[in-house]
Structure formats: C-alpha cells, structure tokens
Write an enzyme that holds these catalytic residues in place. Structure first.
Site, PDB file in Angstrom:
ATOM      1  N   HIS A 163       0.821  -1.211   0.000  1.00 30.41           N
ATOM      2  CA  HIS A 163       0.000   0.000   0.000  1.00 30.41           C
ATOM      3  C   HIS A 163       0.854   1.260   0.000  1.00 30.41           C
ATOM      4  O   HIS A 163       2.070   1.222   0.228  1.00 30.41           O
ATOM      5  CB  HIS A 163      -0.944   0.001   1.210  1.00 30.41           C
ATOM      6  N   CYS A 179       2.962  -4.902   6.788  1.00 31.06           N
ATOM      7  CA  CYS A 179       2.649  -4.637   5.393  1.00 31.06           C
ATOM      8  C   CYS A 179       3.842  -4.016   4.667  1.00 31.06           C
ATOM      9  O   CYS A 179       4.814  -3.582   5.282  1.00 31.06           O
ATOM     10  CB  CYS A 179       1.439  -3.720   5.295  1.00 31.06           C
TER      11      CYS A 179
END
Length: 205
Positions: A163, A179
């Site tokens: 992301h 992440c």
C-alpha cells in the site's frame, strides 16, 4: 516443481543486478498528480534516495512476468517484466517478526482505501490503534495511502497489504506492522501494472 498461481512458493531470483536503464527521467515519475481523488503534489527528488527511486532494472529470474517479488532484506519490490527486466521500487517493510514470507496472490485492489486496524494490531498497541477500531476513511491521512493491493492465500485474506503511505520517510526501513509500504506515486504505478490473481513472492533473509 509446477504449482498453481495461488500455490505456495519459497525461492530466490536466479540473478539480480542493480544496473538501471539509462536516461530515466526520475522527476517525471514523481510529478504532481492533480487528477487523483485526493491530488498529490510533486515529490522533489532530493526527498527520495536515488537507490529507492522507481526504475527499470535488469532482473533475471525464474518467476513469470507479472509476478511481484518483495525482497524484504533489501527493502525493494520488483514487478517482473519481459526480457529479463523488472520495475524496481523502494519499499518499507514490517518490523522483525511481523512480516509476511512465502507466496500469496493479489486478492483485490482498491483506490484510496479505507483502513481498519486488525485485532492483532489493536492487541499489540491499543493506545495507538484502538481509537481507529471503527475504521478510517480513504484520504491523505489514511495509513494505506493512495492504493492498496490485498494479499490472499487459498481464498483467505492474509491481512497483509502492499500500500501507499502518508509517511514517505519510512520507505527503506523496517518499521511497519507487517505490510509493504510504497511511495504513493509508486503504488499508483504498481497498481496499474498488476491484476487480481497475480502472484506475490515475499523473500526473507
């Protein structure tokens, strides 16, 4: 060994080199994006270390074109292309013990996504994350940034994402909750290249 796109795979590229294509207009890669739902400003190149800037590099590998390879120790992400090349991006990765490893696939994609901390994130750091338990709408203050690529295994969401970020200073470091973070300009570029179902291989040391 032959495996399906949604199978598990642990492996390493056959050969990687840092030789980038010449004549790259790096500043054009980070120009203003006024047509975004939340317009992005131009990012001055002096704010991005040269080795972390998006560029095409030589990348000989056994992985098929379209595969995303996250080299966690090197803080690099490669999108495998034809003819022994890849688009290389600098990334931020998870802190020790929190990062994904092995194979997954792109389960879905979202532009300017909303974000809700996982139960594990709330349990690990309630002071920081509990106040966001109801979710955060998409926008410039959202931790997922401009785009999110959701990683799945066997039909299940792993809760790991590739992301964007509203903290570009973390690119190149191991600071996330697991992440893979990218510059917003870079995750927009990657988002346009990948398809749902594409393989993602996360390499650890």
């Amino acid at each position: 060994m032959s495996i399906s796109r949604r199978g598990f795979l642990f492996g390493l590229p056959l050969f990687v080199t840092g030789c980038a294509s010449s004549g790259v207009d790096h500043q054009a890669n980070y120009a203003a994006l006024p047509d975004e739902a939340f317009p992005l400003k131009r990012v001055p190149l002096d704010k991005i270390k040269p080795e972390l800037r998006r560029q095409v590099v030589a990348y000989e590998t056994s992985y098929k074109p379209g595969t995303i390879v996250v080299d966690t120790p090197a803080r690099r992400l490669y999108h495998v292309m034809e003819n022994g090349q890849a688009m290389r991006y600098g990334v931020g990765v998870g802190r020790a013990g929190l990062a994904l490893s092995g194979s997954a696939y792109v389960g879905r994609k979202a532009e300017w996504p909303s974000w809700t901390p996982t139960p594990n994130m709330i349990r690990r750091d309630p002071e920081k994350n509990l106040k966001y338990a109801g979710g955060v709408p998409g926008g410039p203050n959202n931790p997922l940034g401009a785009r999110a690529i959701y990683l799945y295994r066997n039909g299940n969401d792993t809760h790991f994402r590739i992301h964007g970020t509203n903290q570009p200073q973390t690119i190149g470091y191991a600071m996330s909750s697991g992440c893979v973070r990218m510059m917003n300009h870079d995750v927009i570029d990657l988002y346009e290249r990948v398809k749902v179902g594409d393989r993602v291989v996360v390499l650890q040391a």
